[in-house]
Write a protein that holds these residues in place. Structure first.
Motif, PDB file in Angstrom:
ATOM      1  N   MET A   1       0.817  -1.202   0.000  1.00  0.00           N
ATOM      2  CA  MET A   1       0.000   0.000   0.000  1.00  0.00           C
ATOM      3  C   MET A   1       0.859   1.264   0.000  1.00  0.00           C
ATOM      4  N   LEU A   2       1.927   1.273   0.810  1.00  0.00           N
ATOM      5  CA  LEU A   2       2.791   2.439   0.851  1.00  0.00           C
ATOM      6  C   LEU A   2       3.520   2.650  -0.471  1.00  0.00           C
ATOM      7  N   ASN A   3       3.618   1.590  -1.282  1.00  0.00           N
ATOM      8  CA  ASN A   3       4.249   1.734  -2.591  1.00  0.00           C
ATOM      9  C   ASN A   3       3.508   2.751  -3.454  1.00  0.00           C
ATOM     10  N   LEU A   4       2.206   2.866  -3.239  1.00  0.00           N
ATOM     11  CA  LEU A   4       1.411   3.815  -4.011  1.00  0.00           C
ATOM     12  C   LEU A   4       1.790   5.252  -3.671  1.00  0.00           C
ATOM     13  N   LEU A   5       2.409   5.455  -2.505  1.00  0.00           N
ATOM     14  CA  LEU A   5       2.716   6.798  -2.038  1.00  0.00           C
ATOM     15  C   LEU A   5       4.201   7.107  -2.043  1.00  0.00           C
ATOM     16  N   GLU A   6       5.026   6.152  -2.456  1.00  0.00           N
ATOM     17  CA  GLU A   6       6.469   6.281  -2.257  1.00  0.00           C
ATOM     18  C   GLU A   6       7.085   7.492  -2.944  1.00  0.00           C
ATOM     19  N   ASN A   7       6.492   7.945  -4.032  1.00  0.00           N
ATOM     20  CA  ASN A   7       7.042   9.106  -4.721  1.00  0.00           C
ATOM     21  C   ASN A   7       6.453  10.422  -4.225  1.00  0.00           C
ATOM     22  N   LYS A   8       5.524  10.343  -3.300  1.00  0.00           N
ATOM     23  CA  LYS A   8       4.838  11.546  -2.828  1.00  0.00           C
ATOM     24  C   LYS A   8       5.303  12.001  -1.452  1.00  0.00           C
ATOM     25  N   GLY A   9       5.885  11.117  -0.654  1.00  0.00           N
ATOM     26  CA  GLY A   9       6.328  11.500   0.675  1.00  0.00           C
ATOM     27  C   GLY A   9       6.480  10.300   1.581  1.00  0.00           C
ATOM     28  N   TYR A  10       6.669  10.597   2.848  1.00  0.00           N
ATOM     29  CA  TYR A  10       6.881   9.558   3.857  1.00  0.00           C
ATOM     30  C   TYR A  10       5.795   9.615   4.919  1.00  0.00           C
ATOM     31  N   PHE A  11       5.548   8.473   5.541  1.00  0.00           N
ATOM     32  CA  PHE A  11       4.592   8.374   6.640  1.00  0.00           C
ATOM     33  C   PHE A  11       5.369   8.057   7.910  1.00  0.00           C
ATOM     34  N   SER A  12       5.144   8.835   8.959  1.00  0.00           N
ATOM     35  CA  SER A  12       5.856   8.638  10.225  1.00  0.00           C
ATOM     36  C   SER A  12       4.898   8.715  11.401  1.00  0.00           C
ATOM     37  N   LEU A  44       2.487  23.550  11.434  1.00  0.00           N
ATOM     38  CA  LEU A  44       2.411  24.191  10.118  1.00  0.00           C
ATOM     39  C   LEU A  44       3.627  25.080   9.871  1.00  0.00           C
ATOM     40  N   LYS A  45       4.077  25.766  10.914  1.00  0.00           N
ATOM     41  CA  LYS A  45       5.237  26.656  10.776  1.00  0.00           C
ATOM     42  C   LYS A  45       6.523  25.887  10.495  1.00  0.00           C
ATOM     43  N   THR A  46       6.541  24.598  10.841  1.00  0.00           N
ATOM     44  CA  THR A  46       7.734  23.790  10.568  1.00  0.00           C
ATOM     45  C   THR A  46       7.627  23.054   9.225  1.00  0.00           C
ATOM     46  N   GLY A  47       6.534  23.289   8.500  1.00  0.00           N
ATOM     47  CA  GLY A  47       6.370  22.667   7.185  1.00  0.00           C
ATOM     48  C   GLY A  47       5.577  21.378   7.194  1.00  0.00           C
ATOM     49  N   ILE A  48       5.020  20.988   8.342  1.00  0.00           N
ATOM     50  CA  ILE A  48       4.206  19.773   8.432  1.00  0.00           C
ATOM     51  C   ILE A  48       2.769  20.142   8.081  1.00  0.00           C
ATOM     52  N   THR A  57      -4.634   9.699  28.240  1.00  0.00           N
ATOM     53  CA  THR A  57      -3.753   9.176  29.287  1.00  0.00           C
ATOM     54  C   THR A  57      -3.047   7.892  28.887  1.00  0.00           C
ATOM     55  N   ASP A  58      -3.535   7.225  27.843  1.00  0.00           N
ATOM     56  CA  ASP A  58      -2.898   5.987  27.390  1.00  0.00           C
ATOM     57  C   ASP A  58      -1.822   6.221  26.339  1.00  0.00           C
ATOM     58  N   ARG A  59      -1.976   7.282  25.532  1.00  0.00           N
ATOM     59  CA  ARG A  59      -1.034   7.510  24.441  1.00  0.00           C
ATOM     60  C   ARG A  59      -1.091   8.952  23.967  1.00  0.00           C
ATOM     61  N   THR A  60       0.037   9.447  23.520  1.00  0.00           N
ATOM     62  CA  THR A  60       0.094  10.688  22.754  1.00  0.00           C
ATOM     63  C   THR A  60       0.914  10.362  21.519  1.00  0.00           C
ATOM     64  N   GLU A  61       0.279  10.491  20.345  1.00  0.00           N
ATOM     65  CA  GLU A  61       0.933  10.105  19.099  1.00  0.00           C
ATOM     66  C   GLU A  61       0.652  11.121  18.008  1.00  0.00           C
ATOM     67  N   PHE A  62       1.684  11.387  17.210  1.00  0.00           N
ATOM     68  CA  PHE A  62       1.588  12.243  16.041  1.00  0.00           C
ATOM     69  C   PHE A  62       1.724  11.355  14.807  1.00  0.00           C
ATOM     70  N   TYR A  63       0.729  11.377  13.948  1.00  0.00           N
ATOM     71  CA  TYR A  63       0.764  10.650  12.679  1.00  0.00           C
ATOM     72  C   TYR A  63       0.985  11.691  11.588  1.00  0.00           C
ATOM     73  N   ILE A  64       2.052  11.532  10.801  1.00  0.00           N
ATOM     74  CA  ILE A  64       2.449  12.569   9.865  1.00  0.00           C
ATOM     75  C   ILE A  64       2.735  11.989   8.484  1.00  0.00           C
ATOM     76  N   PHE A  65       2.171  12.618   7.465  1.00  0.00           N
ATOM     77  CA  PHE A  65       2.607  12.353   6.103  1.00  0.00           C
ATOM     78  C   PHE A  65       3.379  13.593   5.667  1.00  0.00           C
ATOM     79  N   HIS A  66       4.654  13.400   5.259  1.00  0.00           N
ATOM     80  CA  HIS A  66       5.519  14.568   5.073  1.00  0.00           C
ATOM     81  C   HIS A  66       6.419  14.428   3.859  1.00  0.00           C
ATOM     82  N   ASP A  67       6.951  15.561   3.469  1.00  0.00           N
ATOM     83  CA  ASP A  67       7.899  15.632   2.363  1.00  0.00           C
ATOM     84  C   ASP A  67       9.175  14.876   2.731  1.00  0.00           C
ATOM     85  N   PRO A  68       9.772  14.167   1.779  1.00  0.00           N
ATOM     86  CA  PRO A  68      11.006  13.431   2.079  1.00  0.00           C
ATOM     87  C   PRO A  68      12.124  14.309   2.632  1.00  0.00           C
TER      88      PRO A  68
END
Length: 199
Positions: A1-12, A44-48, A57-68
């Motif tokens: 599935m990530l192959n479909l996005l490989e030329n567009k950016g990264y997922f972290s 947004l100011k950092t380009g994300i 209380t169980d988790r704090t997570e940032f899901y990001i799709f970003h420029d390589p």
């Protein structure tokens, strides 16, 4: 599935959960609903431009799709350090960073209630759904993140339907009650006091 996005950016994914950190640490990281707009502004100011945050209380997570060319983990660790009032070293020691396929596997595990304190607790999936929709409303998502999240939620629906994983006790109190029944039988004549909250 990530192959479909490989030329567009990264997922972290950058975050902390019950496996990586203490409860006291996670309490410091919690980002309240009233604070999330400021967090998105800073990102947004950092380009994300495509991200959503799950924080409780169980988790704090940032899901990001970003420029390589971007490395969002550094900025998020800085943000968490300032928000929680703890040093970056402590943030780094109790958080994790997943990239691309590992990040997507983690998203799937959360959506399918496999990365919960109690396996099968569907509140983890619900937190993804609610947080993502809030980020979408705030203009913090895009086609790529839409694609990843919608597919993960579709997979979770199938997992719940085919495995019935969510029919087991889905919280610590529910699991403890089941253990008590297994050990002592009928609890109908018992009384108890619960201090706390949850199902």
């Amino acid at each position: 599935m990530l192959n479909l996005l490989e030329n567009k950016g990264y997922f972290s994914v950058v975050g902390a959960n019950h496996r990586s950190s203490t409860m006291l640490f996670r309490d410091k990281l919690v980002i309240k609903d009233s604070q999330i707009a400021n967090v998105y502004d800073r990102l947004l100011k950092t380009g994300i431009r495509q991200t959503f945050v799950v924080s409780n209380t169980d988790r704090t997570e940032f899901y990001i799709f970003h420029d390589p060319a971007n490395e969002p983990a550094t900025e998020i660790i800085k943000l968490l350090s300032a928000h929680a009032g703890v040093g970056r070293g402590e943030i780094e020691s109790q958080t994790y960073i997943f990239k691309d396929s590992e990040a997507y596997k983690h998203l799937l595990a959360v959506c399918c209630a496999l990365d919960s304190l109690v396996i099968g607790d569907t509140r983890t999936r619900d937190s993804i759904d609610v947080s993502y929709n809030n980020a979408k409303h705030a203009g913090m998502t895009g086609l790529e993140l839409d694609f990843l999240v919608s597919n993960a939620l579709t997979v979770s629906n199938r997992v719940f339907k085919e495995t019935k994983i969510n029919r087991h006790p889905v919280s610590i109190p529910a699991a403890l009650t089941q253990v008590a029944r297994d050990l002592h039988g009928d609890l109908g004549d018992c009384t108890g006091l619960l201090i706390g909250s949850g199902e």
